[in-house]
Design an enzyme around this catalytic site. Structure first.
Site, PDB file in Angstrom:
ATOM      1  N   GLU A 150       0.842  -1.194   0.000  1.00  0.00           N
ATOM      2  CA  GLU A 150       0.000   0.000   0.000  1.00  0.00           C
ATOM      3  C   GLU A 150       0.882   1.250   0.000  1.00  0.00           C
ATOM      4  O   GLU A 150       1.854   1.322   0.737  1.00  0.00           O
ATOM      5  CB  GLU A 150      -0.908  -0.027   1.238  1.00  0.00           C
ATOM      6  CG  GLU A 150      -1.847   1.136   1.342  1.00  0.00           C
ATOM      7  CD  GLU A 150      -2.666   1.347   0.067  1.00  0.00           C
ATOM      8  OE1 GLU A 150      -3.385   0.427  -0.337  1.00  0.00           O
ATOM      9  OE2 GLU A 150      -2.560   2.437  -0.526  1.00  0.00           O
ATOM     10  N   ASN A 210       9.778   4.055  -0.046  1.00  0.00           N
ATOM     11  CA  ASN A 210       9.841   4.803   1.219  1.00  0.00           C
ATOM     12  C   ASN A 210      11.270   5.240   1.555  1.00  0.00           C
ATOM     13  O   ASN A 210      11.486   6.353   2.034  1.00  0.00           O
ATOM     14  CB  ASN A 210       9.260   3.975   2.367  1.00  0.00           C
ATOM     15  CG  ASN A 210       7.749   4.152   2.458  1.00  0.00           C
ATOM     16  OD1 ASN A 210       7.160   4.850   1.635  1.00  0.00           O
ATOM     17  ND2 ASN A 210       7.125   3.545   3.432  1.00  0.00           N
ATOM     18  N   GLY A 255      12.427  20.662   6.836  1.00  0.00           N
ATOM     19  CA  GLY A 255      11.637  20.726   8.063  1.00  0.00           C
ATOM     20  C   GLY A 255      12.374  20.106   9.230  1.00  0.00           C
ATOM     21  O   GLY A 255      13.614  20.153   9.289  1.00  0.00           O
ATOM     22  N   GLY A 259       8.949  11.645  10.247  1.00  0.00           N
ATOM     23  CA  GLY A 259       8.467  10.814  11.361  1.00  0.00           C
ATOM     24  C   GLY A 259       7.372   9.922  10.835  1.00  0.00           C
ATOM     25  O   GLY A 259       7.379   9.540   9.662  1.00  0.00           O
ATOM     26  N   CYS A 262       5.761   5.023   9.172  1.00  0.00           N
ATOM     27  CA  CYS A 262       6.334   4.270   8.039  1.00  0.00           C
ATOM     28  C   CYS A 262       7.818   4.532   7.791  1.00  0.00           C
ATOM     29  O   CYS A 262       8.623   3.618   7.925  1.00  0.00           O
ATOM     30  CB  CYS A 262       5.524   4.551   6.786  1.00  0.00           C
ATOM     31  SG  CYS A 262       3.853   3.893   6.894  1.00  0.00           S
ATOM     32  N   LYS A 265      10.496   3.299  10.467  1.00  0.00           N
ATOM     33  CA  LYS A 265      10.614   1.843  10.650  1.00  0.00           C
ATOM     34  C   LYS A 265      11.025   1.148   9.344  1.00  0.00           C
ATOM     35  O   LYS A 265      11.743   0.150   9.374  1.00  0.00           O
ATOM     36  CB  LYS A 265       9.328   1.257  11.220  1.00  0.00           C
ATOM     37  CG  LYS A 265       8.253   0.931  10.225  1.00  0.00           C
ATOM     38  CD  LYS A 265       7.132   0.110  10.834  1.00  0.00           C
ATOM     39  CE  LYS A 265       5.935   0.029   9.894  1.00  0.00           C
ATOM     40  NZ  LYS A 265       6.178  -0.608   8.609  1.00  0.00           N
TER      41      LYS A 265
HETATM   42  N1  NAD Z   1      -0.034   4.167   7.999  1.00  0.00           N
HETATM   43  C1  NAD Z   1       0.371   4.341   6.754  1.00  0.00           C
HETATM   44  O1  NAD Z   1       0.403   5.456   6.228  1.00  0.00           O
HETATM   45  C2  NAD Z   1       0.811   3.162   5.920  1.00  0.00           C
HETATM   46  C3  NAD Z   1       0.943   3.315   4.528  1.00  0.00           C
HETATM   47  C4  NAD Z   1       1.328   2.224   3.771  1.00  0.00           C
HETATM   48  C5  NAD Z   1       1.628   1.013   4.393  1.00  0.00           C
HETATM   49  N2  NAD Z   1       1.521   0.905   5.746  1.00  0.00           N
HETATM   50  C6  NAD Z   1       1.806  -0.411   6.351  1.00  0.00           C
HETATM   51  O2  NAD Z   1       0.558  -1.062   6.602  1.00  0.00           O
HETATM   52  C7  NAD Z   1       0.642  -1.829   7.809  1.00  0.00           C
HETATM   53  C8  NAD Z   1      -0.432  -1.374   8.781  1.00  0.00           C
HETATM   54  O3  NAD Z   1      -0.170  -0.034   9.123  1.00  0.00           O
HETATM   55  P1  NAD Z   1      -1.229   0.896   9.886  1.00  0.00           P
HETATM   56  O4  NAD Z   1      -0.622   2.245   9.970  1.00  0.00           O
HETATM   57  O5  NAD Z   1      -2.567   0.717   9.272  1.00  0.00           O
HETATM   58  O6  NAD Z   1      -1.223   0.188  11.319  1.00  0.00           O
HETATM   59  P2  NAD Z   1      -2.112   0.564  12.580  1.00  0.00           P
HETATM   60  O7  NAD Z   1      -1.257   0.353  13.768  1.00  0.00           O
HETATM   61  O8  NAD Z   1      -2.784   1.879  12.374  1.00  0.00           O
HETATM   62  O9  NAD Z   1      -3.262  -0.542  12.566  1.00  0.00           O
HETATM   63  C9  NAD Z   1      -3.055  -1.901  12.759  1.00  0.00           C
HETATM   64  C10 NAD Z   1      -4.343  -2.515  13.299  1.00  0.00           C
HETATM   65  O10 NAD Z   1      -4.164  -3.933  13.369  1.00  0.00           O
HETATM   66  C11 NAD Z   1      -4.774  -4.401  14.558  1.00  0.00           C
HETATM   67  N3  NAD Z   1      -4.234  -5.718  14.892  1.00  0.00           N
HETATM   68  C12 NAD Z   1      -3.043  -6.036  15.467  1.00  0.00           C
HETATM   69  N4  NAD Z   1      -2.929  -7.372  15.559  1.00  0.00           N
HETATM   70  C13 NAD Z   1      -4.061  -7.923  15.068  1.00  0.00           C
HETATM   71  C14 NAD Z   1      -4.538  -9.241  14.887  1.00  0.00           C
HETATM   72  N5  NAD Z   1      -3.806 -10.273  15.275  1.00  0.00           N
HETATM   73  N6  NAD Z   1      -5.756  -9.419  14.330  1.00  0.00           N
HETATM   74  C15 NAD Z   1      -6.513  -8.362  13.946  1.00  0.00           C
HETATM   75  N7  NAD Z   1      -6.106  -7.074  14.094  1.00  0.00           N
HETATM   76  C16 NAD Z   1      -4.898  -6.862  14.640  1.00  0.00           C
HETATM   77  C17 NAD Z   1      -4.488  -3.319  15.575  1.00  0.00           C
HETATM   78  O11 NAD Z   1      -5.370  -3.386  16.673  1.00  0.00           O
HETATM   79  C18 NAD Z   1      -4.692  -2.049  14.720  1.00  0.00           C
HETATM   80  O12 NAD Z   1      -6.035  -1.620  14.747  1.00  0.00           O
HETATM   81  C19 NAD Z   1       2.074  -1.661   8.313  1.00  0.00           C
HETATM   82  O13 NAD Z   1       2.867  -2.693   7.822  1.00  0.00           O
HETATM   83  C20 NAD Z   1       2.498  -0.333   7.694  1.00  0.00           C
HETATM   84  O14 NAD Z   1       3.891  -0.250   7.513  1.00  0.00           O
HETATM   85  C21 NAD Z   1       1.101   1.941   6.517  1.00  0.00           C
END
Ligand code: NAD
Length: 437
Positions: A150, A210, A255, A259, A262, A265
């Site tokens: 994503e 990223n 800036g 942070g 993404c 990490k």
């Molecule tokens: N946040 C972003 O902008 C973004 C963009 C692209 C990719 N990503 C990637 O997508 C992934 C998710 O990121 P995010 O920011 O949405 O994470 P997040 O922490 O916002 O959400 C993760 C969710 O998963 C739930 N969860 C944890 N363990 C679980 C399980 N065993 N069963 C069901 N639910 C469970 C948590 O309670 C939480 O609600 C990561 O790998 C991140 O690197 C994030």
């Protein structure tokens, strides 16, 4: 299609809501019972522009459902999306425990053909690990694993999901690729490119993108720091650079360091993956080190201005989220700056349009929070601007002057006009555009 989304954070919830909005039947699973309870009641757990409206519409139209039960979601779904956290482990590597635990649970419930789609950001080779974890439990039931990284940006997540720059599908299975093409047909029909590649290439594409963006930000931050020393102006420099089509204007805004959940990490995880294979990602190690310093640069500038001590100084902060249009404070520079200012004896008064509740959970009552941006300035000896929220870029200077005790502004996002600040009698420092020299 019938779709299950496992994990309803920024990626999972946006994916679920947007796919439901395209007419799919979507059931979202989360381990967080409170979150699921709230969502069932129509309450959205995160702030993301435009999301709440379509979230509510699709619940009402009975296309979007929530549960804590993986089995319940699993029963009726053809496609199972994993949108689970992959945080940094102690050594910087991506912690895959959430992904692999869910893969095992999927294996146990598997009876008929399903496609497991990984949307989490995961190291190269994770699809194979997911496949092994499922196989160990599935007693030969058929399935495929697809990597579908994503690229959405927090703050623009709905827009990015609905109009992605590209869709990446990593899979060696024709059947799974066909299903993914069908799912994304409404997008590809509008000309959005869908690239099919090896799983491993798809996994690395996300990290490479990223890591490149983190490097671009870090590069312009270093140029800005050099501008501060030389008297060059970073705004002129970045514009002059950006007109070169090979460079471009985007992501060239200096800036207070990157942070969020993404970039930090993912840079760490890529360095760690490199180490495992004996490859030294020198450029990324430097990016990380430079960014660490940049995150507290504004606190250092402030300390220098007040000759090393902030004892009895009241500092106002505008903006706490790691960037504008989100309530996400993960790895936000504001948190590092707050710790440094508190350690130097400052009293802090802070305002953010949406992130204050998250900061309260993290920092508690060690700082004061105000419901109004001008209230934070009451009696302040300096204002620090930490997030590029639009309301901070055209403030009411009369109200600032009424409240603030000393006319001092450190602008970590270069939102204000240095000349205007000088004319109003402020001591003003941005990043790479110092004029009070
Ligand atoms: N946040 C972003 O902008 C973004 C963009 C692209 C990719 N990503 C990637 O997508 C992934 C998710 O990121 P995010 O920011 O949405 O994470 P997040 O922490 O916002 O959400 C993760 C969710 O998963 C739930 N969860 C944890 N363990 C679980 C399980 N065993 N069963 C069901 N639910 C469970 C948590 O309670 C939480 O609600 C990561 O790998 C991140 O690197 C994030």
């Amino acid at each position: 299609m019938n779709i299950a989304i496992i994990g309803t954070g920024y990626v999972g919830l946006v994916t679920g809501v947007c796919l439901a909005d395209r007419g799919n039947h979507v059931i979202c699973v989360d381990v967080d019972e409170q979150k699921v309870f709230a969502m069932k009641g129509g309450k959205i757990p995160i702030y993301e522009p435009g999301l709440e409206e379509i979230f509510k519409e699709n619940i009402q139209d009975k296309r979007l459902f929530f549960t804590t039960s993986l089995e319940e979601a699993f029963k009726e779904s053809h496609l199972i999306f994993l949108a689970l956290p992959t945080p940094s482990g102690q050594d910087g590597s991506a912690d895959l425990s959430h992904v692999l635990d869910v893969a095992q649970a999927i294996g146990k419930s598997l009876k008929e053909y399903k496609v497991i789609v990984n949307k989490s950001t995961v190291p190269v080779g994770t699809s194979e690990k997911v496949r092994d974890s499922i196989s160990q439990q599935s007693r030969g039931a058929p399935f495929d694993v697809v990597s579908n990284p994503e690229f959405l940006r927090e703050g623009f997540a709905v827009e990015d999901f609905q109009k992605p720059s590209r869709i990446i599908i990593g899979s060696g299975s024709e059947c799974a690729v066909e299903l993914m093409r069908k799912l994304y047909k409404p997008y590809t029909d509008r000309g959005i490119p869908l690239l099919v590649m090896k799983e491993r290439s798809a996994e690395l594409t996300k990290y490479a993108a990223n890591a490149f963006l983190a490097t671009k930000i870090t590069f312009i931050n270093e140029m800005a720091n050099f501008c501060d020393l030389t008297g060059a102006d970073i705004d002129s420099v970045r514009l002059g650079m950006g007109y070169d089509g090979r460079i471009g204007h985007r992501f060239l805004f200096p800036g207070i360091g990157y942070g969020g959940s993404c970039f930090p990490k993912d840079v760490k995880a890529l360095i760690s993956s490199g180490k495992e294979l004996g490859y030294d990602f020198q450029i990324l190690q430097t990016v990380e080190a430079v960014n660490k310093k940049q995150k507290v640069l504004l606190a250092d500038k402030l300390l220098k201005y007040f000759k090393g001590s902030l004892k009895d100084k009241k500092i106002a902060l505008w903006g706490l989220s790691f960037k504008a249009n989100t309530d996400d404070i993960r790895e936000a520079s504001s948190l590092d700056i707050i710790e440094k200012l508190l350690l130097s004896g400052a009293k802090i008064s802070a305002f953010d349009p949406v992130a204050m509740n998250n900061v309260k959970k993290h920092i508690g009552k060690r700082i004061h929070y105000t419901e109004d941006m001008y209230e934070a300035l009451s009696g302040a000896h300096a204002l620090l601007i930490l997030t590029e929220w639009s309301e901070f870029s055209q403030p009411d200077f009369k109200r600032i002057l009424d409240k603030i005790d000393q006319k001092v502004i450190f602008d970590g996002r270069n939102l204000l006009d240095p000349k205007e600040m000088k004319d109003l009698g402020f001591y003003y420092e941005g990043i790479g555009r110092k004029i009070n020299r």
